[in-house]
Write a protein that holds these residues in place. Structure first.
Motif, PDB file in Angstrom:
ATOM      1  N   GLY A  87     -11.896  10.360   2.654  1.00 23.31           N
ATOM      2  CA  GLY A  87     -10.599  10.224   1.989  1.00 23.31           C
ATOM      3  C   GLY A  87      -9.452   9.998   2.956  1.00 23.31           C
ATOM      4  N   TYR A  88      -9.587  10.522   4.173  1.00 21.05           N
ATOM      5  CA  TYR A  88      -8.531  10.342   5.172  1.00 21.05           C
ATOM      6  C   TYR A  88      -8.332   8.871   5.538  1.00 21.05           C
ATOM      7  CZ  TYR A  88     -12.490  10.177   8.403  1.00 21.05           C
ATOM      8  OH  TYR A  88     -13.662   9.851   9.028  1.00 21.05           O
ATOM      9  N   LEU A  89      -9.352   8.031   5.339  1.00 21.21           N
ATOM     10  CA  LEU A  89      -9.219   6.601   5.663  1.00 21.21           C
ATOM     11  C   LEU A  89      -8.352   5.856   4.654  1.00 21.21           C
ATOM     12  CD1 LEU A  89     -12.882   5.781   6.729  1.00 21.21           C
ATOM     13  CD2 LEU A  89     -10.879   6.059   8.211  1.00 21.21           C
ATOM     14  N   VAL A  90      -8.216   6.425   3.466  1.00 22.70           N
ATOM     15  CA  VAL A  90      -7.442   5.753   2.423  1.00 22.70           C
ATOM     16  C   VAL A  90      -6.217   6.583   2.013  1.00 22.70           C
ATOM     17  CG1 VAL A  90      -9.328   4.335   1.504  1.00 22.70           C
ATOM     18  CG2 VAL A  90      -9.027   6.668   0.660  1.00 22.70           C
ATOM     19  N   TRP A  91      -5.774   7.484   2.886  1.00 24.73           N
ATOM     20  CA  TRP A  91      -4.634   8.330   2.553  1.00 24.73           C
ATOM     21  C   TRP A  91      -3.387   7.542   2.175  1.00 24.73           C
ATOM     22  CZ3 TRP A  91       0.007   8.050   4.908  1.00 24.73           C
ATOM     23  CH2 TRP A  91       0.050   7.491   6.177  1.00 24.73           C
ATOM     24  N   ALA A  95       0.249   7.579  -1.328  1.00 29.67           N
ATOM     25  CA  ALA A  95       1.716   7.526  -1.243  1.00 29.67           C
ATOM     26  C   ALA A  95       2.212   6.396  -2.147  1.00 29.67           C
ATOM     27  CB  ALA A  95       2.145   7.290   0.196  1.00 29.67           C
ATOM     28  N   PRO A  96       3.034   6.702  -3.142  1.00 30.08           N
ATOM     29  CA  PRO A  96       3.433   5.700  -4.138  1.00 30.08           C
ATOM     30  C   PRO A  96       3.983   4.383  -3.569  1.00 30.08           C
ATOM     31  CG  PRO A  96       4.153   7.865  -4.823  1.00 30.08           C
ATOM     32  CD  PRO A  96       3.603   8.011  -3.428  1.00 30.08           C
ATOM     33  N   VAL A 101       2.503  -1.543  -2.195  1.00 28.77           N
ATOM     34  CA  VAL A 101       2.393  -2.620  -1.211  1.00 28.77           C
ATOM     35  C   VAL A 101       0.924  -2.922  -0.908  1.00 28.77           C
ATOM     36  CG1 VAL A 101       2.900  -3.266   1.180  1.00 28.77           C
ATOM     37  CG2 VAL A 101       4.644  -2.116  -0.190  1.00 28.77           C
ATOM     38  N   LEU A 102       0.141  -1.882  -0.664  1.00 30.94           N
ATOM     39  CA  LEU A 102      -1.273  -2.068  -0.337  1.00 30.94           C
ATOM     40  C   LEU A 102      -2.066  -2.636  -1.515  1.00 30.94           C
ATOM     41  CD1 LEU A 102      -1.829   1.121   1.811  1.00 30.94           C
ATOM     42  CD2 LEU A 102      -1.633  -1.251   2.604  1.00 30.94           C
ATOM     43  N   SER A 103      -1.684  -2.278  -2.731  1.00 32.50           N
ATOM     44  CA  SER A 103      -2.348  -2.836  -3.921  1.00 32.50           C
ATOM     45  C   SER A 103      -2.143  -4.346  -3.986  1.00 32.50           C
ATOM     46  CB  SER A 103      -1.810  -2.197  -5.198  1.00 32.50           C
ATOM     47  OG  SER A 103      -2.198  -0.864  -5.280  1.00 32.50           O
ATOM     48  N   PHE A 104      -0.930  -4.768  -3.684  1.00 33.51           N
ATOM     49  CA  PHE A 104      -0.642  -6.206  -3.670  1.00 33.51           C
ATOM     50  C   PHE A 104      -1.514  -6.906  -2.636  1.00 33.51           C
ATOM     51  CE2 PHE A 104       1.523  -9.699  -1.530  1.00 33.51           C
ATOM     52  CZ  PHE A 104       1.634 -10.599  -2.588  1.00 33.51           C
ATOM     53  N   PHE A 105      -1.547  -6.371  -1.412  1.00 32.16           N
ATOM     54  CA  PHE A 105      -2.339  -6.996  -0.356  1.00 32.16           C
ATOM     55  C   PHE A 105      -3.842  -6.929  -0.644  1.00 32.16           C
ATOM     56  CE2 PHE A 105       1.586  -6.449   2.185  1.00 32.16           C
ATOM     57  CZ  PHE A 105       1.741  -7.780   2.540  1.00 32.16           C
TER      58      PHE A 105
END
Length: 144
Positions: A87-91, A95-96, A101-105
């Motif tokens: 889980g630490y790799l996707v922390w 964060a909202p 931003v990451l969802s878009f990419f």
């Protein structure tokens, strides 16, 4: 495994995707094997349990939880990495602002996953219908 906590539906013809699923499967075994993996590129694959068509499944990673809830995109990744003890790799997905931003990419990456695989050095090693990861950065090569 008879009743996985999470089943991931991935594109086995995508070298990057296959490498990530292989890595997740290895980590999952260390956690007691709570994940299952389904290659949507295999002949005879039935998407009906997900209530989604192949176009949607080819656009983003899908996952099905034990309770029947379907997860899509970064939600699938967050659940899978957490269950695999990483889980630490996707922390940042927690964060909202970063999540948006990451969802878009992620969606852009998923849409261009074959090109991105090639650019990142992932090369398919395919037989007639089965591919294995061919990334120069991976030392262990096994199919999930």
């Amino acid at each position: 495994m008879s009743d996985p906590a999470l089943t991931l539906y991935y594109d086995g013809k995508c070298p990057f995707c296959l490498a990530e699923m292989t890595r997740l499967a290895r980590w999952d075994r260390e956690q007691g094997s709570v994940l299952a993996f389904v290659d949507i590129a295999q002949p005879g694959f039935d998407p009906s349990p997900l209530k989604a068509g192949m176009a949607e499944l080819n656009a983003q990673l899908y996952a099905l939880r034990r309770d029947g809830r379907v997860l899509v995109g970064v939600d699938s990744m967050l659940a899978a990495y957490t269950l695999a003890g990483r889980g630490y790799l996707v922390w940042p997905l927690r964060a909202p602002l970063l999540r948006s931003v990451l969802s878009f990419f992620y969606r852009v990456f998923a849409r261009h996953r074959y090109t991105m695989s090639r650019l990142l050095g992932y090369k398919p090693a395919c037989g007639t219908d089965v591919c294995t990861p061919g990334n120069p950065f991976l030392t262990k090569r096994s199919k999930p």
